[in-house]
Scaffold this motif. Structure first.
Motif, PDB file in Angstrom:
ATOM      1  N   SER A 134      -0.972  -2.074   6.154  1.00  0.00           N
ATOM      2  CA  SER A 134      -0.287  -1.474   5.252  1.00  0.00           C
ATOM      3  C   SER A 134      -1.212  -0.009   5.089  1.00  0.00           C
ATOM      4  O   SER A 134      -2.491  -0.032   5.148  1.00  0.00           O
ATOM      5  CB  SER A 134      -0.359  -1.955   3.728  1.00  0.00           C
ATOM      6  OG  SER A 134       0.108  -1.050   2.750  1.00  0.00           O
ATOM      7  N   SER A 136      -1.777   0.642   2.159  1.00  0.00           N
ATOM      8  CA  SER A 136      -2.754   0.030   1.089  1.00  0.00           C
ATOM      9  C   SER A 136      -3.982  -0.486   1.634  1.00  0.00           C
ATOM     10  O   SER A 136      -4.920  -0.950   0.801  1.00  0.00           O
ATOM     11  CB  SER A 136      -1.827  -1.138   0.665  1.00  0.00           C
ATOM     12  OG  SER A 136      -0.889  -0.417  -0.109  1.00  0.00           O
ATOM     13  N   TYR A 147      -3.752  -7.369  -3.692  1.00  0.00           N
ATOM     14  CA  TYR A 147      -2.937  -7.274  -2.505  1.00  0.00           C
ATOM     15  C   TYR A 147      -3.695  -6.303  -1.445  1.00  0.00           C
ATOM     16  O   TYR A 147      -3.749  -6.445  -0.376  1.00  0.00           O
ATOM     17  CB  TYR A 147      -1.568  -6.731  -3.015  1.00  0.00           C
ATOM     18  CG  TYR A 147      -0.820  -6.310  -1.685  1.00  0.00           C
ATOM     19  CD1 TYR A 147       0.051  -7.133  -1.057  1.00  0.00           C
ATOM     20  CD2 TYR A 147      -0.739  -4.970  -1.416  1.00  0.00           C
ATOM     21  CE1 TYR A 147       0.755  -6.590   0.044  1.00  0.00           C
ATOM     22  CE2 TYR A 147       0.133  -4.342  -0.398  1.00  0.00           C
ATOM     23  CZ  TYR A 147       1.075  -5.503   0.368  1.00  0.00           C
ATOM     24  OH  TYR A 147       1.677  -4.920   1.355  1.00  0.00           O
TER      25      TYR A 147
HETATM   26  C1  LIG Z   1       4.994  -3.690  -1.866  1.00  0.00           C
HETATM   27  C2  LIG Z   1       4.596  -2.219  -2.099  1.00  0.00           C
HETATM   28  O1  LIG Z   1       5.608  -1.501  -2.685  1.00  0.00           O
HETATM   29  C3  LIG Z   1       4.281  -1.804  -0.860  1.00  0.00           C
HETATM   30  O2  LIG Z   1       3.328  -2.430  -0.220  1.00  0.00           O
HETATM   31  C4  LIG Z   1       2.515  -1.852   0.561  1.00  0.00           C
HETATM   32  O3  LIG Z   1       1.640  -2.351   1.256  1.00  0.00           O
HETATM   33  C5  LIG Z   1       2.734  -0.333   0.339  1.00  0.00           C
HETATM   34  O4  LIG Z   1       1.361   0.377   0.201  1.00  0.00           O
HETATM   35  C6  LIG Z   1       3.697  -0.357  -0.898  1.00  0.00           C
HETATM   36  O5  LIG Z   1       2.629  -0.249  -2.094  1.00  0.00           O
END
Ligand SMILES: C[C@H](O)[C@@H]1OC(=O)[C@H](O)[C@@H]1O
Ligand SMILES: NC(=O)C1=CN([C@@H]2O[C@H](COP(=O)(O)OP(=O)(O)OC[C@H]3O[C@@H](n4cnc5c(N)ncnc54)[C@H](OP(=O)(O)O)[C@@H]3O)[C@@H](O)[C@H]2O)C=CC1
Length: 244
Positions: A134, A136, A147
């Motif tokens: 991600s 993220s 997460y």
């Molecule tokens: C679930 C989130 O909307 C989505 O997940 C991720 O990895 C992205 O960065 C978004 O935040």
């Protein structure tokens, strides 16, 4: 392909079939979603099988790879995609939410990738492993403190696995999606204000669709990417680089 009853996994499984792959999908609870994904792949003239299992259970990994190979003959490509993101504040994060997120997203990825890699090594003709990490992995989220470390971990797993498996001709890469409209964030993005803010950050002018990941995943799976390993491909419409 793990977590392919819906969302990114489903789109990538169908995208792979459109490019000539037979596909085994893992999923956790959505029997109807898995069955319709299989039906869509079969309608393309490819073989498909759905195998139910919780990736947080280490036994699921060997069960999935064994049954997938029984059905399809071998594994050339493995995509680790299954994941959860139960949004929650940091200061009162329930231990069970943290533990479950780690077990599904990171431990599940580890055991699944390990099982697929062992099979590829035994087969002796290399392969391609792709993990859905991600954006993220690179940036934080106030309600994603449990997460984002799992997504950084999955990205790191691909880097280390690329080194461990290079001698076997197995490439390992990750894709880093930005915000993609799926079940995982349906409730979070029901907040119009947040959804508008997230979309405004994207230079390409929209949030992503699951199908936006299919091309990059199929590319990394294919021989077009034969000298690509240990890489991370952002698929975010440009959101990450958009500081100002
Ligand atoms: C679930 C989130 O909307 C989505 O997940 C991720 O990895 C992205 O960065 C978004 O935040
Ligand atoms: N959507 C986004 O904005 C982004 C998503 N990602 C990542 O993409 C991946 C897919 O997410 P997305 O398509 O959005 O999410 P969805 O919620 O749409 O789909 C998640 C999939 O994972 C499966 N799954 C969940 N838990 C388990 C489990 N314990 N064992 C096996 N399968 C499981 C679900 O199966 P079932 O429905 O049968 O329970 C479903 O098929 C995740 O790893 C996520 O972190 C990364 C960046 C952005």
């Amino acid at each position: 392909m793990t977590g392919a009853s819906t969302g990114i996994g489903r789109a990538a499984a169908i995208g792979a079939a459109q490019h000539g792959a037979d596909v085994a999908i893992n999923y956790h609870s959505d029997d109807a979603g898995a069955a319709s994904c299989v039906a869509e792949i079969k309608a393309l003239g490819r073989l498909a099988v759905a195998i139910k299992g919780d990736v947080a259970d280490p036994a699921t990994a060997t069960d999935f790879v064994t049954r997938a190979c029984d059905a399809l003959g071998k594994v050339d490509v493995f995509v680790n995609n299954a994941g959860i993101c139960p949004f929650h504040a940091f200061l009162d994060m329930p231990a069970e939410t943290l533990e479950r997120t780690m077990r599904v997203n990171l431990h599940g990825a580890y055991y699944m990738v390990q099982a697929a890699a062992n099979r590829m090594v035994a087969q002796g003709h290399g392969g391609s492993i792709i993990a859905v990490s991600s954006i993220s992995a690179l940036v934080g989220g106030e309600y994603q403190t449990h997460y984002t470390p799992t997504k950084a971990g999955v990205h790191s797993l691909m880097q280390s696995a690329a080194i461990a498996l290079g001698r076997h001709g197995i490439r390992c890469n990750s894709v880093l999606p930005g915000t993609i409209l799926t079940e995982i964030n349906k409730d979070d993005l029901a907040d119009e204000g947040k959804r508008t803010r997230m979309a405004a950050r994207v230079p390409l002018g929209r949030l992503g669709a699951p199908e936006d990941l299919a091309g990059p995943i199929v590319f990394l799976a294919s021989d077009l990417a034969r000298y690509v390993t240990g890489a991370a491909l952002l698929v975010d419409g440009g959101a990450f680089v958009n500081l100002q």
